[in-house]
Design an enzyme around this catalytic site. Structure first.
Site, short mmCIF file in Angstrom:
data_model
loop_
_atom_site.label_atom_id
_atom_site.label_comp_id
_atom_site.label_asym_id
_atom_site.label_seq_id
_atom_site.Cartn_x
_atom_site.Cartn_y
_atom_site.Cartn_z
N CYS A 66 0.81 -1.21 0.00
CA CYS A 66 0.00 0.00 0.00
C CYS A 66 0.85 1.26 0.00
O CYS A 66 2.08 1.23 0.06
CB CYS A 66 -0.91 0.00 1.21
SG CYS A 66 0.01 0.19 2.75
N ALA A 69 3.25 1.74 2.83
CA ALA A 69 4.45 0.91 2.68
C ALA A 69 5.44 1.58 1.74
O ALA A 69 6.66 1.54 1.97
CB ALA A 69 4.08 -0.47 2.15
N ARG A 100 12.86 -4.40 5.54
CA ARG A 100 13.30 -4.27 4.14
C ARG A 100 14.80 -4.47 3.92
O ARG A 100 15.31 -4.32 2.84
CB ARG A 100 12.84 -2.95 3.56
CG ARG A 100 11.49 -3.09 2.86
CD ARG A 100 11.03 -1.81 2.24
NE ARG A 100 11.91 -1.28 1.22
CZ ARG A 100 11.91 -1.67 -0.05
NH1 ARG A 100 11.09 -2.58 -0.47
NH2 ARG A 100 12.75 -1.13 -0.91
N HIS A 200 5.49 6.33 -2.70
CA HIS A 200 6.79 6.88 -3.10
C HIS A 200 6.61 8.35 -3.45
O HIS A 200 7.39 9.20 -3.05
CB HIS A 200 7.34 6.17 -4.34
CG HIS A 200 7.48 4.68 -4.19
ND1 HIS A 200 7.52 3.83 -5.26
CD2 HIS A 200 7.58 3.89 -3.09
CE1 HIS A 200 7.65 2.58 -4.83
NE2 HIS A 200 7.68 2.59 -3.51
S1 SF4 Z 1 9.93 0.69 -6.87
FE1 SF4 Z 1 12.05 0.54 -6.95
S2 SF4 Z 1 12.63 0.67 -4.85
FE2 SF4 Z 1 10.54 0.17 -4.87
S3 SF4 Z 1 10.51 -2.01 -4.62
FE3 SF4 Z 1 10.54 -1.43 -6.72
S4 SF4 Z 1 12.53 -1.54 -7.50
FE4 SF4 Z 1 12.43 -1.43 -5.29
#
Ligand code: SF4
Ligand code: SF4
Lengths: 547, 459
Positions: A66, A69, A100, A200
């Site tokens: 999610c 996360a 992680r 992100h």
């Molecule tokens: S988006 Fe990038 S940092 Fe995130 S899990 Fe995937 S590869 Fe890894």
């Protein structure tokens, strides 16, 4: 018809495989999934379109996590000297506590390192009913009194958004109160967006807004870069830093592996941004360019050849012969050891097949390493990518903004009056481009994959199991949730989110580690023990002598 | 130092939890549900919780953990999750074909107030639950209690399946509580030795300690069946092992179907196992066979043989109330000294029970079981009054390393060791294993620390 490109013993075509994957679904689900499963035609001048970054279907066992996360776990998790407080009931904070495998090296024994701590407001039902702002305020105060950190970050979990706690106001109030501690918050409730990718974005936006640009005192160095989208899982970031150091390149800030408050704060002093994981951070590269004038290039340090290529890219950007020569020296120094191991391992890995279903870039990057082992990736896809990660950045303008994406704030960025400084003149940039250096460029996964390979977005457990049954790859790469169901089928499974126990796999030494790890996985004797002798030959054809 | 910021001086905290000794309800519900045969747990909320719970259970049990999710996005969070759940039930029965779906809520669906019984009723009326298939449920808001509460709530969800025909079937229900698959197996073995016909729920043995055979079964052989759960209403009685994990389910059967219950401690160690075996014997009217007495005698034997290494050794513990109570009794019974005890799971009776069990000791134990009863506090206590041994889950390893104290891993989650799925720690046999672990930890430490002239070859 697409030619079969799978294992020798597979006679199915890609189209038949796709059909097989969809067969059991209710019609509505099948229609939706069909758009996310694509047979790679890898056409000369156009990439086929795939549906990505859309909602997960309720009830379909997904590999996704999610928003929280992505925000707290992936992006802010690896920062060592910021106190990260999860505002919510205890679970979210608990599960994102050290899971992680982000490594950090706090250098001096008295340097701040909060990564081993899990901070939570542990909301109780009365906080849900009457609001949790008071408790949050008190928790921030307690954290400040105990640790006096440079920064405190607050992360919202699902119920916080629902009850309407104004975490940003609380953070701002506490920041003003302390004076010497930067407090800011993230509205990263789990339900926002369709996957961790939204998290992100939320994390990066806040770091950009509240932290980047605060400290003009960057590290000294002739060639100064930031590394974006590298999270130091299993020590990858350490290996990349080692190589950069050896070349004489200074890494101002890694976003966000082994990162510190000060590194973020001074990241705007770098002269180039090198983007590793395109998905998790491409927009930060764009914002750093617009606001501060720092150009960016896509790099990839996964795979020895890819690492060498990326170093050359960085060197050609700076353009100094000294650096260009040094990079060649380093590559020449590092490669023999890599080649020696590759040659040793290759007879045992050559011709084997792999499937990769991971996050945002690894499903692409790791194909390089498999290529170096003579292995073929027959199927791959992302857990939470957007179309540009598959098809390349040229599709970004045509991406639809749906209700879920609209939830995620897009920052309006303009050149900073004081700090904007073009790193290269227009002519210089053009010259570099005509010599082959591409800026702001990423072609995505599809063009790199073979014709006929099956590309699948947001793979789920059912399809994973089917794929493995049908195509029997020699190795499957995904996350912890997938690990044991795949292995029950007799196929070794390597975690590529957190690497199981291994790493680093980036850079030259990482390539060596990976070659050895894959050799071990695909050649382990254990896969030959699945059947007992009496199961392999059940018929009784003879009796023992004593009868 | 890994926990370099943890100060010696104790400070009162009222709002900030640091390094919790608990986690949230749904993971307990998910674990319990896996102990029902052919059951797919389903998390009604956004998909992140489900991913986290599956990951943590996978890391602990090293087995595939499947579970569905209602995958809430913003819309569902505002308008309610009914549509998502109905769709999920439909998809799950079509694609994965489980016998049972066990739905639990998350803090999201609880906060918006989704009414599970009503939605499930609708699912049934809309024909989304195929004939012969079942949906059970539990409400598991994460801002109440802990993972232990969630486990208990799902156990109660199972008890709701029970029906009474008016004819007793001579069986005894056993609710084992949150123990390992191997422990559930051991409880079944003990009951079989005493000759008692039991219905145990949940039962994760055979589900979460399965073989590697080249076949993946989403629904392995093990688990209590719906048929057995129905029959639990006709049992002669229920033994609930652990007040926190098991009592609610047992009392529910008692009040609704008049199946009388006894709440016992979890059978960790000598005395609690004694009481368990004795209770089994009495409710079923059997006599305890010699083999059981033999196993018991072996445990007593080991305690007497190794007593010098246990005597007055101090122990710090973190974990769940039912386990901690039984372990505290075991440790004091072999003359060890439980000194600091934390549990993030609240419950008034806990502290009193621990005080009662440690009343004979020459000092007052530090014991706490609320929101700030976390590992940070435990660490501070240890800094002020060091111990010889740590017992609890993997997250204690940082304290163990920083303070150089041996750690016996026990409880949930154990992320960095194996064996807990396969070797029981309940019962007399489990007691032997616990002692072996404690002893090895203490003796490894001694072998490392003894001066050369005092380095011993024999015990
Ligand atoms: S988006 Fe990038 S940092 Fe995130 S899990 Fe995937 S590869 Fe890894
Ligand atoms: S949102 Fe609630 S249910 Fe989900 S992981 Fe967090 S605490 Fe647990």
């Amino acid at each position: 018809m697409t030619p079969a490109m799978f294992n020798n013993d597979t006679t199915m075509t890609a189209a038949e495989i796709k059909e097989e994957l969809l067969k059991k679904y209710p019609p509505k689900v099948a229609r939706k999934r069909a758009k996310q499963i694509m047979i790679n035609e890898a056409l000369e001048n156009e990439t086929p379109e795939i549906t990505a970054n859309v909602r997960t279907i309720p009830g379909i066992i997904t590999m996704r996590g999610c928003t929280y996360a992505g925000c707290k776990g992936v992006i802010m998790g690896p920062t060592r000297d910021i106190v990260n407080i999860t505002h919510g009931p205890i679970g979210c904070g608990f599960y994102s506590w050290l899971t992680r495998r982000n490594q950090t090296d706090a250098y001096a024994p008295d340097a701040a390192n909060y990564m081993t701590y899990c901070f939570s407001t542990d909301m109780q039902d009365k906080d849900i009913i009457f609001g949790g702002e008071k408790k949050l305020e008190a928790a921030i105060q307690e954290a400040y009194d105990l640790f006096h950190p440079k920064g405190i970050c607050v992360f919202a979990t699902c119920p916080v958004g629902l009850i309407g706690d104004d975490i940003h106001a609380v953070a701002a109030k506490m920041k003003a109160k302390f004076g010497d501690c930067n407090v800011f918050a993230f509205s990263c409730e789990g339900y926002k967006g369709v996957s961790q990718s939204a998290g992100h974005h939320i994390a990066n936006n806040q770091v950009f807004k509240h932290l980047v640009g605060l400290d003009d005192q960057g590290k000294p160095g002739k060639y100064r870069i930031n590394l974006l989208g590298e999270y130091n899982i299993g020590g990858d970031g350490f290996e990349i830093d080692r190589i950069l150091n050896k070349c004489g390149v200074t890494n101002i800030a890694t976003f966000s592996g082994n990162s510190t408050y000060d590194q973020f704060a001074s990241s705007h002093t770098a002269d180039l941004n090198a983007v590793m994981c395109h998905r998790s951070i491409n927009y930060v590269a764009d914002m750093l360019e617009t606001k501060y004038g720092i150009p960016w290039v896509k790099v990839n340090f996964i795979g020895a050849n890819a690492a060498a290529k990326s170093l050359r890219k960085i060197a050609s950007y700076f353009g100094d012969q000294e650096l260009i020569d040094r990079v060649e020296e380093v590559i020449a120094e590092e490669m023999p050891a890599v080649r020696a191991v590759a040659e040793e391992v290759r007879p045992r890995t050559e011709g084997k097949t792999a499937m990769l279903f991971v996050g945002g870039s690894r499903a692409h990057h790791y194909q390089e390493l498999f290529k170096e082992l003579g292995m073929k990736t027959i199927s791959a896809g992302y857990e939470f990518a957007h179309r540009d990660d598959y098809e390349g950045r040229q599709v970004i303008p045509e991406l639809k903004v749906d209700a879920d994406s609209r939830n995620i704030e897009e920052l309006e960025v303009s050149p900073d009056e004081r700090l904007f400084r073009p790193r290269k003149s227009q002519e210089e940039l053009r010259a570099l481009e005509s010599s082959g250096l591409k800026f702001k460029d990423y072609d995505g996964l599809i063009p790199d994959m073979e014709r006929g390979a099956v590309v699948i977005d947001d793979l789920n457990q059912y399809e994973a199991e089917k794929l493995v049954e049908l195509l029997k790859p020699d190795i499957f790469c995904a996350g912890i949730k997938e690990k044991f169901s795949i292995q029950k089928l007799g196929v070794p499974m390597k975690q590529l989110h957190s690497y199981d126990s291994g790493g680093p796999y980036a850079g030259f030494r990482g390539a060596i580690n990976f070659y050895r790890e894959i050799d071990r996985l695909v050649n382990s004797r254990v896969w030959g023990y699945l059947k007992a002798p009496w199961q392999e030959n059940p018929e009784l054809s003879a009796t023992y002598v004593w009868e | 130092m890994l926990l370099r910021h943890t100060p010696d001086n104790l400070v009162e905290r009222g709002a900030l939890t640091i390094n919790p000794a608990k986690t949230c309800q749904p993971i307990g519900a998910m674990y319990a549900a896996l102990g029902v045969h052919g059951c797919l747990p389903h998390s009604h909320g956004s998909q992140g919780c489900c991913a986290y719970h599956r990951s943590t259970l996978t890391r602990h049990y090293k087995e595939p953990i499947s579970a569905g999710t209602s995958s809430f996005t913003e819309g569902a969070s505002v308008f309610g999750g009914q549509a998502n759940l109905l769709q999920a039930i439909d998809n799950i029965f079509t694609v994965y074909e489980p016998e049972v779906i066990a739905v639990h809520t998350t803090c999201l669906s609880e906060t918006i107030g989704d009414d599970l019984p009503q939605i499930l009723d609708k699912a049934d009326k809309d024909g989304k639950i195929p004939k012969g298939k079942h949906v059970i449920y539990a409400n598991t808001p994460s801002y109440v209690g802990s993972h232990v509460t969630g486990f208990s709530n799902m156990v109660k969800g199972m008890a709701r399946v029970a029906v009474s025909t008016g004819h007793k079937n001579g069986k005894v229900n056993i609710i084992p509580g949150w123990v390992e698959p191997a422990d559930m197996e051991e409880i079944k073995r003990l009951a079989a030795m005493v000759g008692v016909d039991i219905i145990m729920f949940p039962d994760t043995s055979g589900v979460l300690n399965g073989p590697l055979s080249g076949e993946y079964k989403m629904f392995p052989e093990g688990g209590v069946t719906i048929k057995q759960l129905r029959e639990a209403g006709d049992s002669i009685g229920t033994l609930a092992l652990g007040e926190w994990c098991s009592a609610d389910g047992a009392r529910f059967l008692d009040t609704t179907l008049k199946v009388p219950c006894r709440v016992l401690d979890m059978p960790f160690g000598l005395r609690a196992t004694d009481r368990f075996v004795d209770a089994l014997r009495i409710v079923a009217g059997r006599s305890v066979p010699e083999e059981v007495a033999h196993e018991r005698g072996q445990l007593v034997d080991m305690i007497s043989d190794m007593h010098q290494y246990f005597y007055h050794k101090k122990v710090a513990l973190a974990g769940d109330p039912d386990q901690l109570i039984a372990m505290t009794e075991f440790l004091t019974s072999i003359d060890m000294w439980p000194t600091h005890i934390v549990s993030g799971t609240p419950g008034k009776a806990f502290e009193a029970r621990i005080r009662e069990l440690t009343a004979g000791l020459p000092y007052a134990v530090n014991v706490k079981c609320d929101q700030t009863a976390d590992m940070f506090l435990l660490h501070q206590w240890i800094k002020n009054d060091p111990v010889d041994l740590l017992m609890g889950n993997t997250y204690l390893k940082h304290i163990a390393r920083d303070e150089d104290i041996p750690l016996v891993r026990w409880g949930f989650p154990i992320l960095d060791r194996v064996g807990h799925q396969y070797f029981p720690t309940v019962g007399y046999k489990g007691g032997l294993r616990l002692l072996e672990k404690i002893l090895s930890a203490l003796l490894d430490r001694k072998d490392r620390d003894d001066q050369e002239h005092a380095f011993e070859l024999v015990l």
